[in-house]
Scaffold this motif. Sequence first.
Motif, PDB file in Angstrom:
ATOM      1  N   GLU A 197     113.615  32.568  50.156  1.00  0.00           N
ATOM      2  CA  GLU A 197     113.224  32.353  51.550  1.00  0.00           C
ATOM      3  C   GLU A 197     112.420  33.547  52.071  1.00  0.00           C
ATOM      4  OE1 GLU A 197     116.313  31.752  50.350  1.00  0.00           O
ATOM      5  OE2 GLU A 197     116.162  29.555  50.412  1.00  0.00           O
ATOM      6  N   LEU A 198     112.782  34.732  51.610  1.00  0.00           N
ATOM      7  CA  LEU A 198     112.020  35.922  52.006  1.00  0.00           C
ATOM      8  C   LEU A 198     110.576  35.825  51.516  1.00  0.00           C
ATOM      9  CD1 LEU A 198     111.925  38.767  53.222  1.00  0.00           C
ATOM     10  CD2 LEU A 198     112.744  39.665  51.045  1.00  0.00           C
ATOM     11  N   ALA A 199     110.412  35.429  50.276  1.00  0.00           N
ATOM     12  CA  ALA A 199     109.065  35.276  49.721  1.00  0.00           C
ATOM     13  C   ALA A 199     108.276  34.236  50.511  1.00  0.00           C
ATOM     14  CB  ALA A 199     109.153  34.875  48.249  1.00  0.00           C
ATOM     15  N   PHE A 200     108.953  33.145  50.838  1.00  0.00           N
ATOM     16  CA  PHE A 200     108.297  32.076  51.602  1.00  0.00           C
ATOM     17  C   PHE A 200     107.872  32.586  52.981  1.00  0.00           C
ATOM     18  CE2 PHE A 200     108.212  28.408  54.418  1.00  0.00           C
ATOM     19  CZ  PHE A 200     107.494  27.485  53.684  1.00  0.00           C
ATOM     20  N   ALA A 201     108.788  33.244  53.676  1.00  0.00           N
ATOM     21  CA  ALA A 201     108.499  33.723  55.037  1.00  0.00           C
ATOM     22  C   ALA A 201     107.353  34.741  55.040  1.00  0.00           C
ATOM     23  CB  ALA A 201     109.756  34.326  55.660  1.00  0.00           C
ATOM     24  N   LEU A 202     107.322  35.578  54.016  1.00  0.00           N
ATOM     25  CA  LEU A 202     106.236  36.560  53.926  1.00  0.00           C
ATOM     26  C   LEU A 202     104.888  35.865  53.736  1.00  0.00           C
ATOM     27  CD1 LEU A 202     107.990  39.293  51.742  1.00  0.00           C
ATOM     28  CD2 LEU A 202     107.142  39.597  54.096  1.00  0.00           C
ATOM     29  N   ARG A 203     104.888  34.821  52.937  1.00  0.00           N
ATOM     30  CA  ARG A 203     103.642  34.066  52.730  1.00  0.00           C
ATOM     31  C   ARG A 203     103.231  33.341  54.018  1.00  0.00           C
ATOM     32  NH1 ARG A 203     102.480  32.455  47.347  1.00  0.00           N
ATOM     33  NH2 ARG A 203     100.728  31.346  48.293  1.00  0.00           N
ATOM     34  N   VAL A 204     104.195  32.846  54.764  1.00  0.00           N
ATOM     35  CA  VAL A 204     103.879  32.198  56.049  1.00  0.00           C
ATOM     36  C   VAL A 204     103.278  33.233  56.997  1.00  0.00           C
ATOM     37  CG1 VAL A 204     104.827  31.032  58.078  1.00  0.00           C
ATOM     38  CG2 VAL A 204     105.609  30.368  55.797  1.00  0.00           C
ATOM     39  N   ASN A 205     103.858  34.412  57.034  1.00  0.00           N
ATOM     40  CA  ASN A 205     103.293  35.490  57.864  1.00  0.00           C
ATOM     41  C   ASN A 205     101.847  35.780  57.474  1.00  0.00           C
ATOM     42  OD1 ASN A 205     105.663  35.787  59.255  1.00  0.00           O
ATOM     43  ND2 ASN A 205     106.149  37.838  58.491  1.00  0.00           N
ATOM     44  N   ALA A 206     101.598  35.808  56.182  1.00  0.00           N
ATOM     45  CA  ALA A 206     100.249  36.100  55.700  1.00  0.00           C
ATOM     46  C   ALA A 206      99.275  35.004  56.124  1.00  0.00           C
ATOM     47  CB  ALA A 206     100.261  36.260  54.179  1.00  0.00           C
ATOM     48  N   LEU A 207      99.739  33.768  56.058  1.00  0.00           N
ATOM     49  CA  LEU A 207      98.911  32.642  56.511  1.00  0.00           C
ATOM     50  C   LEU A 207      98.522  32.814  57.974  1.00  0.00           C
ATOM     51  CD1 LEU A 207     100.584  29.290  55.408  1.00  0.00           C
ATOM     52  CD2 LEU A 207      98.276  30.079  54.832  1.00  0.00           C
ATOM     53  N   ALA A 256     101.090  23.321  52.112  1.00  0.00           N
ATOM     54  CA  ALA A 256     100.630  23.662  50.761  1.00  0.00           C
ATOM     55  C   ALA A 256     101.550  24.706  50.125  1.00  0.00           C
ATOM     56  CB  ALA A 256      99.186  24.172  50.809  1.00  0.00           C
ATOM     57  N   LEU A 257     101.959  25.641  50.929  1.00  0.00           N
ATOM     58  CA  LEU A 257     102.871  26.689  50.468  1.00  0.00           C
ATOM     59  C   LEU A 257     104.216  26.085  50.046  1.00  0.00           C
ATOM     60  CD1 LEU A 257     102.750  29.748  50.337  1.00  0.00           C
ATOM     61  CD2 LEU A 257     103.600  29.835  52.685  1.00  0.00           C
ATOM     62  N   SER A 258     104.693  25.126  50.804  1.00  0.00           N
ATOM     63  CA  SER A 258     105.951  24.459  50.475  1.00  0.00           C
ATOM     64  C   SER A 258     105.851  23.777  49.121  1.00  0.00           C
ATOM     65  CB  SER A 258     106.295  23.404  51.530  1.00  0.00           C
ATOM     66  OG  SER A 258     106.722  24.031  52.716  1.00  0.00           O
ATOM     67  N   GLU A 259     104.702  23.163  48.894  1.00  0.00           N
ATOM     68  CA  GLU A 259     104.510  22.486  47.621  1.00  0.00           C
ATOM     69  C   GLU A 259     104.463  23.507  46.481  1.00  0.00           C
ATOM     70  OE1 GLU A 259     101.841  18.767  46.036  1.00  0.00           O
ATOM     71  OE2 GLU A 259     102.321  19.156  48.130  1.00  0.00           O
ATOM     72  N   GLU A 260     103.747  24.582  46.726  1.00  0.00           N
ATOM     73  CA  GLU A 260     103.595  25.622  45.695  1.00  0.00           C
ATOM     74  C   GLU A 260     104.939  26.262  45.341  1.00  0.00           C
ATOM     75  OE1 GLU A 260     100.876  28.767  46.764  1.00  0.00           O
ATOM     76  OE2 GLU A 260     101.785  30.127  45.299  1.00  0.00           O
ATOM     77  N   LEU A 261     105.715  26.584  46.363  1.00  0.00           N
ATOM     78  CA  LEU A 261     106.960  27.329  46.129  1.00  0.00           C
ATOM     79  C   LEU A 261     108.194  26.427  46.013  1.00  0.00           C
ATOM     80  CD1 LEU A 261     106.417  30.384  48.528  1.00  0.00           C
ATOM     81  CD2 LEU A 261     105.834  30.176  46.102  1.00  0.00           C
ATOM     82  N   GLY A 262     108.004  25.149  46.253  1.00  0.00           N
ATOM     83  CA  GLY A 262     109.143  24.237  46.149  1.00  0.00           C
ATOM     84  C   GLY A 262     110.229  24.522  47.181  1.00  0.00           C
TER      85      GLY A 262
END
Lengths: 90, 90
Positions: free
Chosen positions: A73-83, A38-44
């Motif tokens: 990528e930093l924003a993405f990784a931080l969101r993955v950490n939060a998940l 879902a995050l991948s879709e949101e952030l493209g």
Amino acid sequence: MTTPPEGWEARGRPPSWFRRFTFAKYAETRDFLDGVAALSEELGLHPQNINFATTHANITIEGADQQEPGEAELAFALRVNALAATRAGP
Amino acid sequence: MTTPPEGWEARGRPPSWFRRFTFAKYAETRDFLDGVAALSEELGLHPQNINFATTHANITIEGADQQEPGEAELAFALRVNALAATRAGP
């Protein structure tokens, strides 16, 4: 050079970022993977590779166009950490 | 010994079954993975390992309790093949 967030390891040149996430059971791993999708879709932006089994998921993130990971990528990784933090540890 | 279905390769002892699926783009890979996840829930059986990137997914299936794959795994693998066939090829 962008420093990878907590728990992620920079590997190779240009660096990719790697982190292993572990879970207590398959349902938690599955929830996490659904969240990442879902995050991948949101952030493209989607990881270069995901390898998962019952109780773990290994994620590798590369930068776009064979560059090193940057702000996106930093924003993405931080969101993955939060998940992962909202689900299981460590 | 149960023979793996078309496209799957038996590896190791006890054998696990392996197949690589390739897709034209990430959206197709994603659809396929979502389908595999739904199938796992339906059949109560999930692959030992899935490794995926933008345009491929490698799936490894093991038997339960360290036995070789049997009828349940065969049914699962056939359904995975059917999922892939309705989407992209080869």
